[in-house]
Design a protein around this motif. Structure first.
Motif, PDB file in Angstrom:
ATOM      1  N   ALA A   1       1.633 -81.497  57.635  1.00 50.90           N
ATOM      2  CA  ALA A   1       1.155 -80.619  56.569  1.00 50.90           C
ATOM      3  C   ALA A   1       1.088 -79.170  57.039  1.00 50.90           C
ATOM      4  O   ALA A   1       1.435 -78.242  56.296  1.00 50.90           O
ATOM      5  CB  ALA A   1      -0.222 -81.085  56.098  1.00 50.90           C
ATOM      6  N   VAL A   2       0.669 -78.960  58.282  1.00 52.48           N
ATOM      7  CA  VAL A   2       0.636 -77.603  58.839  1.00 52.48           C
ATOM      8  C   VAL A   2       2.038 -77.017  58.872  1.00 52.48           C
ATOM      9  O   VAL A   2       2.272 -75.862  58.487  1.00 52.48           O
ATOM     10  CB  VAL A   2       0.015 -77.605  60.254  1.00 52.48           C
TER      11      VAL A   2
ATOM     12  N   ALA B   1      -7.134 -71.020  60.064  1.00 49.85           N
ATOM     13  CA  ALA B   1      -7.046 -72.456  60.339  1.00 49.85           C
ATOM     14  C   ALA B   1      -8.133 -73.219  59.595  1.00 49.85           C
ATOM     15  O   ALA B   1      -7.880 -74.291  59.019  1.00 49.85           O
ATOM     16  CB  ALA B   1      -7.138 -72.711  61.836  1.00 49.85           C
ATOM     17  N   GLN B   2      -9.343 -72.683  59.611  1.00 53.59           N
ATOM     18  CA  GLN B   2     -10.441 -73.353  58.912  1.00 53.59           C
ATOM     19  C   GLN B   2     -10.191 -73.390  57.406  1.00 53.59           C
ATOM     20  O   GLN B   2     -10.480 -74.387  56.735  1.00 53.59           O
ATOM     21  CB  GLN B   2     -11.757 -72.655  59.225  1.00 53.59           C
ATOM     22  N   ALA B   3      -9.628 -72.316  56.880  1.00 51.12           N
ATOM     23  CA  ALA B   3      -9.315 -72.283  55.453  1.00 51.12           C
ATOM     24  C   ALA B   3      -8.265 -73.336  55.113  1.00 51.12           C
ATOM     25  O   ALA B   3      -8.353 -74.023  54.091  1.00 51.12           O
ATOM     26  CB  ALA B   3      -8.827 -70.893  55.057  1.00 51.12           C
ATOM     27  N   PHE B   4      -7.265 -73.476  55.998  1.00 50.83           N
ATOM     28  CA  PHE B   4      -6.234 -74.484  55.757  1.00 50.83           C
ATOM     29  C   PHE B   4      -6.827 -75.883  55.767  1.00 50.83           C
ATOM     30  O   PHE B   4      -6.510 -76.709  54.906  1.00 50.83           O
ATOM     31  CB  PHE B   4      -5.129 -74.399  56.809  1.00 50.83           C
TER      32      PHE B   4
ATOM     33  N   PRO C   1      -7.148 -79.384  50.012  1.00 43.60           N
ATOM     34  CA  PRO C   1      -6.740 -80.773  49.774  1.00 43.60           C
ATOM     35  C   PRO C   1      -5.248 -80.918  50.015  1.00 43.60           C
ATOM     36  O   PRO C   1      -4.501 -79.954  49.852  1.00 43.60           O
ATOM     37  CB  PRO C   1      -7.081 -81.004  48.296  1.00 43.60           C
ATOM     38  N   PRO C   2      -4.777 -82.081  50.430  1.00 37.80           N
ATOM     39  CA  PRO C   2      -3.352 -82.271  50.734  1.00 37.80           C
ATOM     40  C   PRO C   2      -2.416 -81.836  49.622  1.00 37.80           C
ATOM     41  O   PRO C   2      -1.378 -81.261  49.871  1.00 37.80           O
ATOM     42  CB  PRO C   2      -3.252 -83.788  50.999  1.00 37.80           C
ATOM     43  N   ALA C   3      -2.769 -82.096  48.353  1.00 38.89           N
ATOM     44  CA  ALA C   3      -1.877 -81.738  47.252  1.00 38.89           C
ATOM     45  C   ALA C   3      -1.629 -80.242  47.207  1.00 38.89           C
ATOM     46  O   ALA C   3      -0.525 -79.788  46.907  1.00 38.89           O
ATOM     47  CB  ALA C   3      -2.475 -82.204  45.926  1.00 38.89           C
TER      48      ALA C   3
END
Length: 355
Positions: free
Chosen positions: A18-19, A93-96, A100-102
């Motif tokens: 996802a990243v 990074a924390q925001a990412f 949610p995955p979608a």
């Protein structure tokens, strides 16, 4: 790195794909790796991000084969977003991680949506098993049209007269003839395949947007011709390697399929001399330099074979096999000249030993 930073990197690693889809959207998944140009999200294939934990390291670790750079997903966020302060990287990074995955996938281009869960190695086995040996097929015609006559020990190549081709995620599927190459590890296990779609008469590659594609786990593996022992040659393309083998028919060789994969190819345990069959371009230069450094660090002698033109197939077609053999003779180690340049009676005959 602080414990908090380590923990953040581990959290990102658990969502490595996802990243990558979010910050490295110019790339694509290749087996258990994400492949892209660099950590700044440039198009290309030289950087590999590990998507799963393995014996080689945790998910999220990456290496750029072209530059030797390496790092984790915090570095990816920093480079792709152009952040100079580590505190800004942490905030990003924390925001990412709160997304949610979608939402993460929604920001990626349509072509980078999650891949099928089907095992690509199993798929590679099936595609290769469904193909037929190349003697008498248009694969043989295609290779001979490129001046390649050393077709012994080509069991890694097969022919499929009706191989699926789709130009993109939205295009309609076509059935086209193709050369199928098995990508194997050092023990001979199939880890992936490479497809070259061909014109119906074998005169050239098919007239399509991307006539070459690979699938499976390619990193460290290759298409192999002959059994490597203490001496081996390694290069990028199948046609390039078979061109050199036309002049040096008994030298074991492997085709890594790209400069990025050539740079990280696995060495056989007994290898003591590696001939690097480079392409004459910047990517070939980077692969050459990386291989020389890796070989020297393990006590393997590295010898570079450089073409006069863009690659050795161009040399073969422009100058002929005798000129290519003379060109290569000057580049070989003295003890390898007789060992690998002596043509057996069988190999002098067209198609001898073909299997």
């Amino acid at each position: 790195m602080t414990d908090a930073a380590h923990d953040l990197a581990r959290q990102l690693g658990r969502q490595a794909e996802a990243v990558c889809r979010h910050y490295l959207s110019a790339g694509r998944r290749q087996g258990h790796y994400w492949q892209v140009g660099d950590a700044r999200n440039a198009p290309g294939r030289s950087m590999f991000v590990r998507l799963r934990d393995s014996a080689h390291g945790p998910a999220g670790k990456w290496t750029d084969a072209a530059t030797g750079e390496h790092g984790d997903l915090l570095d990816v966020i920093r480079e792709s977003r152009g952040l100079s302060n580590f505190s800004d990287v942490v905030v990003e990074a924390q925001a990412f991680l709160r997304l949610p995955p979608a939402s993460r996938y929604a920001e990626a281009p349509p072509r980078t949506r999650p891949c099928s869960p089907r095992d690509p190695v199993i798929s590679a086995h099936r595609v290769f098993a469904a193909a037929q040996p190349i003697p008498g097929t248009i694969v043989e015609t295609y290779l001979r049209n490129r001046g390649i006559t050393a077709l012994h020990e080509t069991g890694s190549l097969r022919f499929n007269p009706r191989c699926y081709y789709r130009p993109d995620a939205h295009g309609s599927t076509q059935l086209l003839p193709a050369m199928i190459a098995a990508v194997t590890d050092l023990t001979g296990r199939i880890m992936g395949i490479h497809r070259t779609w061909l014109a119906p008469d074998g005169s050239d590659k098919a007239n399509i947007a991307t006539p070459r594609r690979a699938m499976g786990h390619l990193l460290e593996h290759a298409v192999r011709f002959g059994r490597a022992d203490d001496v081996m040659a390694a290069g990028e393309g199948i046609e390039t390697i078979l061109s050199v083998r036309t002049a040096l028919p008994s030298l074991p060789m492997v085709a890594a399929l790209s400069a990025a994969h050539l740079a990280v190819i696995a060495f056989p345990p007994d290898l003591r001399r590696l001939y690097i069959v480079r392409d004459n371009d910047p990517a070939g230069d980077r692969a050459r330099d990386s291989l020389i450094a890796r070989a020297n660090s393990t006590g393997i002698e590295a010898v570079v074979l450089s073409p006069a033109l863009g690659d050795f197939n161009e040399d073969l077609r422009a100058f002929g096999v005798d000129a290519l053999r003379a060109e290569l003779r000057c580049l070989l180690a003295p003890e390898d000249v007789n060992r690998f340049m002596m043509l057996s009676r069988d190999l002098k005959e067209q198609g001898a030993g073909l299997r």
